[in-house]
Design a protein around this motif. Structure first.
Motif, short mmCIF file in Angstrom:
data_model
loop_
_atom_site.label_atom_id
_atom_site.label_comp_id
_atom_site.label_asym_id
_atom_site.label_seq_id
_atom_site.Cartn_x
_atom_site.Cartn_y
_atom_site.Cartn_z
N HIS A 72 48.40 13.60 -1.38
CA HIS A 72 49.43 14.44 -0.77
C HIS A 72 49.66 14.03 0.69
CE1 HIS A 72 45.66 16.30 0.42
NE2 HIS A 72 46.31 16.88 1.41
N GLN A 99 60.14 11.40 -10.80
CA GLN A 99 60.23 12.75 -10.22
C GLN A 99 59.33 12.88 -9.00
OE1 GLN A 99 59.44 15.67 -13.33
NE2 GLN A 99 61.50 16.45 -12.98
N ASN A 103 60.40 13.31 -4.86
CA ASN A 103 59.81 14.32 -3.98
C ASN A 103 59.08 13.69 -2.79
OD1 ASN A 103 60.77 16.41 -5.58
ND2 ASN A 103 58.92 16.47 -6.83
N GLY A 106 61.44 12.53 -0.12
CA GLY A 106 61.92 13.68 0.66
C GLY A 106 60.95 14.09 1.75
N GLU A 107 59.66 13.99 1.48
CA GLU A 107 58.65 14.31 2.50
C GLU A 107 58.54 13.19 3.53
OE1 GLU A 107 56.89 17.21 2.96
OE2 GLU A 107 58.31 17.92 1.47
#
Length: 195
Positions: A72, A99, A103, A106-107
């Motif tokens: 993460h 997918q 995401n 985007g971060e």
């Protein structure tokens, strides 16, 4: 130059891409992988493994470094992304991988917009499908690296794909196309890697 190779998703080829850049262009690698195959390939002075609670070390600007990070987006990943000239985001053509990658981008773009998506391990129609999926959300460049045993062999041979091709023989024939694709990626990044 500093480059972060990053995705939330594991198994998309971050470490093999990082290693080939390191071996081709004489970069060091910093990783947060607990069990990293890089330890068996790179010299001690070319490799730093940061432990779970350890901070990202301060690296002077004159050093060429790749941050090979997974998991993460935490403080260390944000620090690496912020100071990188480019962030490479490998992805394979799988619904879940795409997918997660959408995401992740985007971060990442909150901290660095110099993103290059790498359609990795492609066969047949993978590249156009990955490109189309990414372009629904983002306008970042997408480059292709075809599926090749060359990437696993860099760990065994402890040589870049370019060096294996230069040796001639069947590897030169088998790896020439992915070597050309990798050269295009390096040129895009502005890396001088010889001929």
């Amino acid at each position: 130059m500093k480059i972060t190779v990053y995705n939330f998703k594991g198994g998309v080829g971050k470490t093999s891409i990082s290693l080939n850049i390191a071996l081709t262009c004489d970069f060091g690698i910093i990783t947060n992988d607990v069990y990293s195959p890089l330890e068996r390939v790179l010299a001690d002075e070319q490799f730093i493994k940061i432990e779970h609670e350890q901070s990202l070390p301060e690296i002077p600007d004159e050093y060429n470094i790749i941050f090979d990070l997974g998991g993460h987006i935490d403080k260390r990943a944000i620090e690496a992304i912020k100071q990188s000239d480019f962030v490479l985001v490998p992805v394979t053509n799988d619904f879940v991988n795409l997918q997660v990658t959408i995401n992740a981008i985007g971060e990442i773009e909150k901290f660095n917009k110099n993103i290059v998506v790498i359609a990795n391990r492609t066969v047949k129609n993978d590249f156009p499908e990955i490109s189309q999926a990414v372009r629904k959300f983002y306008d970042y460049p997408v480059v292709e690296l075809k599926l090749s045993k060359a990437f696993s062999n860099i760990f065994q041979e402890k040589k870049s794909i370019k060096d294996m091709v230069a040796e001639g023989g069947l590897k030169a024939y088998s790896y020439r196309f992915v070597n050309e694709q990798f050269d295009e990626l390096l040129k895009f990044l502005g890396l001088n890697h010889g001929n």
